[in-house]
Design a protein around this motif. Structure first.
Motif, mmCIF file in Angstrom:
data_model
loop_
_atom_site.group_PDB
_atom_site.id
_atom_site.type_symbol
_atom_site.label_atom_id
_atom_site.label_comp_id
_atom_site.label_asym_id
_atom_site.label_seq_id
_atom_site.Cartn_x
_atom_site.Cartn_y
_atom_site.Cartn_z
ATOM 1 N N UNK A 160 0.836 -1.193 0.000
ATOM 2 C CA UNK A 160 0.000 0.000 0.000
ATOM 3 C C UNK A 160 0.872 1.245 0.000
ATOM 4 N N UNK A 161 0.552 2.143 -0.922
ATOM 5 C CA UNK A 161 1.263 3.414 -1.016
ATOM 6 C C UNK A 161 0.222 4.519 -1.135
ATOM 7 N N UNK A 162 -0.025 5.213 -0.038
ATOM 8 C CA UNK A 162 -1.044 6.250 -0.051
ATOM 9 C C UNK A 162 -2.422 5.652 -0.226
ATOM 10 N N UNK A 163 -3.100 6.050 -1.289
ATOM 11 C CA UNK A 163 -4.446 5.559 -1.571
ATOM 12 C C UNK A 163 -4.455 4.422 -2.586
ATOM 13 N N UNK A 164 -3.293 3.842 -2.855
ATOM 14 C CA UNK A 164 -3.165 2.797 -3.880
ATOM 15 C C UNK A 164 -2.640 1.514 -3.259
ATOM 16 N N UNK A 165 -3.234 0.406 -3.643
ATOM 17 C CA UNK A 165 -2.767 -0.907 -3.219
ATOM 18 C C UNK A 165 -2.321 -1.699 -4.443
ATOM 19 N N UNK A 166 -1.092 -2.199 -4.411
ATOM 20 C CA UNK A 166 -0.537 -3.010 -5.481
ATOM 21 C C UNK A 166 -0.587 -4.481 -5.071
ATOM 22 N N UNK A 167 -0.931 -5.342 -6.023
ATOM 23 C CA UNK A 167 -0.946 -6.782 -5.804
ATOM 24 C C UNK A 167 -0.168 -7.459 -6.932
ATOM 25 N N UNK A 168 0.643 -8.440 -6.575
ATOM 26 C CA UNK A 168 1.451 -9.154 -7.558
ATOM 27 C C UNK A 168 1.467 -10.639 -7.214
#
Length: 545
Positions: A157-165
């Motif tokens: 999670x970075x700020x208002x963004x969530x990355x999934x890999x």
């Protein structure tokens, strides 16, 4: 003379007044005392009482009602496959911040190892590694099976963004033991089947809507699939959804979706099998009504389609009953990887297609009381380019040919009932009834007409859990060698398992499959394993720092 006269008058007057006063005096000697009865008294002022008595304790136990909505109706038509030994990976939820090692052995020379490792705080970032291996050797010659897979998942999670890999791979090994008569012999490359799959996925989403009311969740996934016999396929899936709110009740959704596929048969040129779709729609949402209205223009290998996308749900005021209806359509990649996932004993197809599915359905779902839930649906589906599977009778029937059915209607009736008491007891039973009407094929070869599954989970003691599953189905139709067709008949598969905690981080477990020891067949000439069991231990340990 005047002055003398005035003095005389004053003197006469004074003597007269004196005589009157003297005659008025009391000569008896008594005195009169006058006493008043009125006494002025100041009223006491009102004061605040600071020593209030405490409130009476409320000893009544509150009754809290929790309304947990049921899952949506399962609408997509997905023919299921049956492995000789079902040890599927549970990917139903996000990973737990816990690591474990599960190992065991069983009859049919079955080793089983499962490893799960996790790292991160579980809130802002985390990584989960999963690996599993299982293999078996049956009593029938070449009745061998092996599965090995590993997967690495992570999110950040970075700020208002969530990355999934995600990145991983699997290796499935089979042997084509379903030939008749058993005296036949074949070279190893005609018996052995090895499916290699490599997959990767990258996705992101905004956690909260932006100031403009936008939500987005783009994703891309890539699969590379091959059978070890120079037949391979690559599939890339891209989805770009975007939603925007309009006030409190309306929402606009737009999604651009694509599936780019390349299939390379042995000693033949490559084939492209692509489809693209755009799905604009308007949503209306209130406390009791949800309506989605839109269309889905799509292109199947440059051939245009226009699908409807109409969904509606009406919910009662107490949220315990809802009615659902819809008319929607979409495209699905029905290539080599999809076909082998249903039937692992197929010949590699000569040509691959995309399936076009159009669904029309109506259903209900709800709950009664705090523990009982139910759902039911009636659907009429139309499927174009549906793969069917028939035995290749030339080579003893050990392999299956894939037949493309250009158009097939499916009448589906499904339902589910469940009774749950927290984590102590749960039983869920669901059924699916399908009536297939293919246009070209005589029967829906290889597709199950009826299925029934009941699962039970019971907490016997504090640390002892027991689960059981009954799976029954009506057998598929198959083509006979000399012509005509037959049915495989019905089958019942009862399994049970237990898990018992013996120490704070040690559990023992057992799994018993096909307890009725039925020699049934999901695919013609391929009997499954008889009664088989697994038992072992689970070691749990903390996350990796």
């Amino acid at each position: 003379m005047f002055k003398a006269t005035m003095k005389f008058s004053f003197l006469t007057t004074g003597l007269f007044l004196f005589a009157v006063a003297a005659s008025a005096q009391d000569t008896t000697g008594k005195k009169v005392r006058i006493t008043s009865s009125f006494k002025p008294v100041l009223k006491e002022a009102a004061k605040i009482n600071f020593n209030a008595s405490p409130a009476v304790n409320d000893t009544s136990r509150p009754r809290l009602q929790y309304n947990i909505p049921d899952q949506n109706l399962n609408l997509a038509f997905q023919p299921g496959g049956l492995r000789p030994l079902a040890l599927a990976v549970d990917t139903g939820g996000r990973w737990k911040n816990e690591s474990s090692l599960k190992a065991g052995v069983g009859n049919y020379a079955t080793p089983f190892v499962q490893l799960g490792l996790s790292a991160g705080d579980g809130k802002n970032s985390g990584v989960n590694f999963y690996a599993q291996h299982a293999s078996s050797k049956g009593n029938i010659q070449y009745q061998d099976y092996s599965n090995t897979n590993a997967e690495l998942n992570g999110f950040f999670k970075a700020g208002n963004t969530e990355w999934n890999a995600r990145v991983g791979g699997s290796l499935d090994k089979y042997k084509k033991y379903g030939f008749q008569p058993k005296t036949m012999t074949f070279p190893d490359d005609s018996i052995n089947v090895k499916y290699h799959t490599y997959r990767a996925r990258l996705a992101l989403r905004n956690i909260n809507r932006t100031d403009l009311g936008l939500s987005y969740a783009p994703e891309i996934s890539i699969d590379a699939f091959s059978d070890g016999l120079s037949n391979s396929e690559s599939n890339s899936y891209i989805n770009l959804p975007l939603q925007k709110t309009l006030g409190n009740s309306f929402e606009v959704d737009v999604a651009a979706t694509a599936n780019i596929s390349t299939y390379k048969p042995h000693n033949k040129s490559s084939q492209t099998n692509n489809w693209f779709a755009i799905s604009p729609s308007i949503l209306y949402k209130t406390a009791n009504i949800n309506i989605q209205a839109g269309v889905r223009p799509a292109w199947d290998n440059k051939e245009p389609h226009l699908f409807p996308n109409l969904l509606a749900e009406v919910v009662s005021s107490d949220k315990r009953f809802s009615f659902q209806a819809g008319w929607t359509g979409y495209l699905r990649n029905a290539g080599f990887e999809y076909q082998a996932g249903i039937n692992p004993w197929i010949w590699a197809p000569q040509t691959v297609y995309n399936s076009s599915i159009e669904e029309r359905y109506a259903g209900i779902k709800g709950s009664v009381g705090d523990h009982f839930s139910y759902s039911a649906k009636l659907a009429f589906n139309t499927i174009k380019n549906q793969p069917l599977f028939t035995n290749d009778t030339i080579n003893g029937g050990k392999s299956f040919r894939v037949i493309n059915e250009p158009r097939m209607n499916v009448l589906n009736i499904g339902g589910e009932v469940g009774y749950t008491v927290g984590e102590t007891f749960s039983v869920i039973s669901n059924f699916q009834i399908n009536q297939y009407s293919p246009k070209v094929a005589a029967k829906a070869w290889g597709l199950l007409p009826d299925e029934w599954k009941t699962t039970l989970r019971l907490q016997v003691l504090k640390d002892l859990y027991v689960n059981s599953e009954l799976y029954a189905f009506d057998g598929t139709w198959y083509q006979k060698k000399g012509g005509g067709y037959g049915s495989l008949g019905s089958a019942f598969d009862l399994s049970a398992g237990l898990e018992f905690k013996v120490y704070k981080n040690i559990k023992i477990w057992g799994q018993f499959n096909n307890m009725l020891n039925q020699q049934y067949q999901r695919w013609n000439q391929y009997p499954v394993y008889g009664f088989n069991f697994l038992a072992g231990v689970v070691l749990s340990f903390g996350q990796i720092k």
